[in-house]
Design an enzyme around this catalytic site. Structure first.
Site, short mmCIF file in Angstrom:
data_model
loop_
_atom_site.label_atom_id
_atom_site.label_comp_id
_atom_site.label_asym_id
_atom_site.label_seq_id
_atom_site.Cartn_x
_atom_site.Cartn_y
_atom_site.Cartn_z
N TYR A 75 -2.13 -1.16 10.53
CA TYR A 75 -2.27 -1.39 9.09
C TYR A 75 -1.03 -0.91 8.32
O TYR A 75 -0.43 -1.66 7.53
CB TYR A 75 -3.50 -0.68 8.54
N SER A 116 0.86 -1.19 0.00
CA SER A 116 0.00 0.00 0.00
C SER A 116 0.89 1.23 0.00
O SER A 116 2.05 1.16 0.41
CB SER A 116 -0.89 0.03 1.25
N1 LIG Z 1 -8.74 -0.37 -1.15
C1 LIG Z 1 -7.67 0.38 -0.91
O1 LIG Z 1 -7.74 1.61 -0.77
C2 LIG Z 1 -6.34 -0.28 -0.81
C3 LIG Z 1 -6.21 -1.64 -0.57
N2 LIG Z 1 -4.95 -2.18 -0.46
C4 LIG Z 1 -4.82 -3.61 -0.20
O2 LIG Z 1 -5.46 -4.34 -1.25
C5 LIG Z 1 -5.75 -5.66 -0.78
C6 LIG Z 1 -7.15 -6.03 -1.19
O3 LIG Z 1 -8.06 -5.23 -0.45
P1 LIG Z 1 -9.35 -4.56 -1.12
O4 LIG Z 1 -9.63 -5.20 -2.41
O5 LIG Z 1 -9.18 -3.09 -1.06
O6 LIG Z 1 -10.45 -4.90 -0.04
P2 LIG Z 1 -11.67 -5.94 0.00
O7 LIG Z 1 -12.14 -5.91 1.42
O8 LIG Z 1 -12.61 -5.70 -1.11
O9 LIG Z 1 -10.97 -7.36 -0.29
C7 LIG Z 1 -10.25 -8.03 0.70
C8 LIG Z 1 -10.15 -9.48 0.27
O10 LIG Z 1 -9.38 -10.19 1.23
C9 LIG Z 1 -10.07 -11.36 1.58
N3 LIG Z 1 -9.77 -11.80 2.94
C10 LIG Z 1 -9.88 -11.07 4.07
N4 LIG Z 1 -9.55 -11.83 5.14
C11 LIG Z 1 -9.24 -13.06 4.64
C12 LIG Z 1 -8.84 -14.27 5.23
N5 LIG Z 1 -8.68 -14.38 6.56
N6 LIG Z 1 -8.61 -15.33 4.44
C13 LIG Z 1 -8.75 -15.22 3.09
N7 LIG Z 1 -9.12 -14.09 2.47
C14 LIG Z 1 -9.37 -13.03 3.25
C15 LIG Z 1 -11.56 -11.02 1.43
O11 LIG Z 1 -12.28 -12.20 1.16
P3 LIG Z 1 -13.26 -12.91 2.23
O12 LIG Z 1 -13.83 -11.85 3.11
O13 LIG Z 1 -14.25 -13.59 1.34
O14 LIG Z 1 -12.38 -13.87 2.97
C16 LIG Z 1 -11.51 -10.15 0.19
O15 LIG Z 1 -11.56 -10.96 -0.95
C17 LIG Z 1 -5.51 -5.63 0.73
O16 LIG Z 1 -4.28 -6.25 1.03
C18 LIG Z 1 -5.44 -4.14 1.05
O17 LIG Z 1 -4.65 -3.88 2.19
C19 LIG Z 1 -3.82 -1.44 -0.59
C20 LIG Z 1 -3.92 -0.10 -0.82
C21 LIG Z 1 -5.18 0.56 -0.97
N1 LIG Z 2 -7.37 1.49 2.31
C1 LIG Z 2 -6.08 1.38 2.76
C2 LIG Z 2 -5.07 1.67 1.78
O1 LIG Z 2 -4.01 1.16 1.94
C3 LIG Z 2 -5.86 2.24 3.98
O2 LIG Z 2 -6.72 2.16 4.87
O3 LIG Z 2 -4.86 2.95 4.03
#
Ligand SMILES: NC(=O)C1=CN([C@@H]2O[C@H](COP(=O)(O)OP(=O)(O)OC[C@H]3O[C@@H](n4cnc5c(N)ncnc54)[C@H](OP(=O)(O)O)[C@@H]3O)[C@@H](O)[C@H]2O)C=CC1
Ligand SMILES: N[C@@H](C=O)C(=O)O
Length: 272
Positions: free
Chosen positions: A154, A141
């Site tokens: 985080y 991130s």
């Molecule tokens: N959105 C943003 O602004 C940003 C996001 N990120 C990163 O991107 C990645 C994806 O997040 P994002 O798409 O935004 O968020 P979402 O919440 O849409 O997706 C998160 C995913 O992780 C899965 N997940 C969570 N816990 C578990 C677990 N214990 N086992 C298996 N799968 C799990 C969820 O599936 P399920 O609940 O079905 O298990 C879901 O598919 C993360 O690592 C986040 O930190 C980085 C920068 C910015």
């Molecule tokens: N959404 C995440 C991006 O990394 C955050 O909470 O910062």
């Protein structure tokens, strides 16, 4: 090319960035092992790929923080012919002051965002090396580049993922396996509802779509870029974090960090 023909393991494929990465890899002909806890979402993804005539998306309902999860993923990938890509995308956030956080939830955050990435790299990367090459895409991130008061754990987990990815990229030079750390700023996904349920947030004009972020991530991983930061604004932000004095960076991040995510001014006390 060896890198793009084989199975792609995608964790966190049931929503957001991971679902889009799975969709796009499948659409370009790569079979996908799609992992998440919400089986119905994975099955929908698989059905959509089938209906579109894309490469198969194989659902695997799995909590990647559970004991033995990484070996289950490895064994399932082997059953499907072996992995060419490992996408460590599963992750979440918890917003709010550290002292008001649930210690168990914060520990889970470290297990998910850090420990599961280590376990999956340890389980899968040897198979990528053995096949002569592959791609590892770890989703960090923009939060990795500076302290993140208001969601302290985080940001620390994402700094961990960035550092791990850069170290592995060096260690794996010459093996044909590249490692990419994706470092996006805000992307419109469910993470904000998961991390701060019920806390009002406004979508930002410069916010990425999950689709656009996924396309950028796949291209960067294909090229073997080690640090992949979508958008010029995010690149500039990361650069600023590298040159500002640390005390100034801590103040700035404390003052505007959460508002940059759309939680508005003085969001530091966000109660998750
Ligand atoms: N959105 C943003 O602004 C940003 C996001 N990120 C990163 O991107 C990645 C994806 O997040 P994002 O798409 O935004 O968020 P979402 O919440 O849409 O997706 C998160 C995913 O992780 C899965 N997940 C969570 N816990 C578990 C677990 N214990 N086992 C298996 N799968 C799990 C969820 O599936 P399920 O609940 O079905 O298990 C879901 O598919 C993360 O690592 C986040 O930190 C980085 C920068 C910015
Ligand atoms: N959404 C995440 C991006 O990394 C955050 O909470 O910062």
């Amino acid at each position: 090319m060896i890198m793009t023909s084989g199975l792609a393991i995608v964790t966190g494929a049931s929503s957001g960035i991971g679902a889009e990465i799975a969709r796009q890899l499948s659409a370009r002909g790569q079979p996908v092992l799609a992992i998440g806890r919400r089986a119905h979402r994975l099955e929908e993804l698989s059905a959509q790929a089938g209906a579109a005539g894309h490469a198969p998306i194989h659902p695997l309902e799995l909590d990647v923080t559970t004991e033995g999860a990484a070996l289950r993923v490895r064994d399932r990938a082997r059953e499907l012919g072996g992995a060419a890509w490992l996408v460590n995308n599963a992750g979440t956030t918890r917003l709010g002051p550290f002292l008001e956080g649930d210690p168990a939830a914060l520990a889970m955050l470290v297990r998910l965002n850090c420990e599961s990435v280590v376990a999956l790299c340890a389980a899968i990367v040897p198979d990528l090396v053995a096949r002569g090459g592959g791609r590892v895409l770890n989703v960090a991130s923009l939060a990795a580049f500076q302290p993140t008061p208001g969601h302290a754990v985080y940001g620390a987990t994402k700094a961990f993922v960035l550092s791990l990815s850069e170290s592995l990229a060096v260690e794996l030079e010459g093996t044909g396996v590249t490692v990419t750390a994706l470092c996006p700023g805000p992307v419109t996904t469910e993470i904000f509802d998961v991390g701060a349920p019920g806390v009002p947030r406004r979508k930002l004009p410069f916010e990425l779509t999950a689709e656009g972020c996924a396309a950028y991530a796949i291209a960067a991983a294909e090229r073997g870029n080690v640090v992949a930061i979508p958008t010029a604004l995010s690149k500039a932000t990361a650069q600023l974090s590298r040159i500002l004095p640390r005390a100034a960076l801590r103040r700035l991040s404390a003052r505007i960090g959460l508002s940059v995510l759309g939680y508005g001014a003085r969001a530091r006390g966000v109660r998750g």
